[in-house]
Design an enzyme around this catalytic site. Structure first.
Site, short mmCIF file in Angstrom:
data_model
loop_
_atom_site.label_atom_id
_atom_site.label_comp_id
_atom_site.label_asym_id
_atom_site.label_seq_id
_atom_site.Cartn_x
_atom_site.Cartn_y
_atom_site.Cartn_z
N ARG A 1 0.82 -1.22 0.00
CA ARG A 1 0.00 0.00 0.00
C ARG A 1 0.85 1.27 0.00
NH1 ARG A 1 -4.59 -0.66 -1.71
NH2 ARG A 1 -5.25 1.24 -0.74
N ARG A 2 2.05 1.17 -0.61
CA ARG A 2 2.95 2.33 -0.72
C ARG A 2 3.30 2.64 -2.18
NH1 ARG A 2 7.55 0.79 3.66
NH2 ARG A 2 6.16 0.25 5.36
N GLY B 1 4.48 -1.95 -5.45
CA GLY B 1 4.09 -2.96 -6.43
C GLY B 1 4.03 -2.37 -7.82
N GLU C 1 -0.04 -14.18 -14.86
CA GLU C 1 -1.09 -15.06 -14.35
C GLU C 1 -1.33 -14.65 -12.90
OE1 GLU C 1 -0.54 -19.42 -15.03
OE2 GLU C 1 -0.19 -19.28 -12.88
N ASN D 1 -7.45 -12.81 -5.99
CA ASN D 1 -6.46 -11.85 -5.48
C ASN D 1 -6.86 -10.44 -5.92
OD1 ASN D 1 -4.22 -10.33 -4.81
ND2 ASN D 1 -2.75 -11.93 -5.38
N TYR E 1 -3.02 -4.71 -11.63
CA TYR E 1 -2.82 -5.05 -13.04
C TYR E 1 -3.81 -4.34 -13.95
CZ TYR E 1 0.14 -8.68 -11.02
OH TYR E 1 1.11 -9.35 -10.31
#
Length: 139
Positions: free
Chosen positions: A66-67, A70, A92, A97, A104
């Site tokens: 949450r920063r 990612g 994939e 999730n 994505y």
């Protein structure tokens, strides 16, 4: 990062799919076309073969989530893939999730296929895998 570092971080992040071992990370790192973007907070492991990039795994340590990290490692994966002449990227993700799916989708990936009952969690029913795709080449 060593294969041991990668395996430890992966184990902190995943139960489904199962975490990858040190030996699996070592074998992947020695495979043609494989590259790593990351640090102790997280990483993206990818490969480019024949003009296609595959995000093998994206792992963020639970305390570093949450920063925007990612997204940072996903961007680095895409930039490296482009520099290696990849026109498309694939990945994939487990259909349940939600956080990864949001990441994505916001990055421009769309669902290209579904692998029914692909993942076996430690408990409960099997989980579908979604195959996602993004065009990297500018048109």
């Amino acid at each position: 990062m060593t294969p041991e570092d990668l395996a430890a971080l992966h184990a902190a992040c995943f139960t489904t799919p199962r975490p990858w071992s040190t030996a699996e990370f070592a074998a992947l790192r020695d495979s043609p076309g494989v590259f790593l973007c990351g640090d102790e907070t997280g990483f993206a492991l990818g490969r480019v073969i024949a003009g296609e990039a595959e995000l093998l795994t994206l792992a963020m340590h639970p305390t570093a989530r949450r920063r925007g990290l990612g997204r940072r490692w996903l961007n680095a994966f895409e930039a490296t893939a482009r520099s290696r002449a990849a026109a498309d990227a694939f990945l994939e993700v487990a259909a349940d999730n939600a956080a990864a799916l949001r990441l994505y989708q916001r990055a421009g990936y769309t669902v290209a296929g579904r692998r029914n009952a692909y993942y076996t969690p430690p408990a409960g029913p099997r989980i579908d895998a979604l195959v996602m795709r993004k065009m990297l080449a500018k048109t």
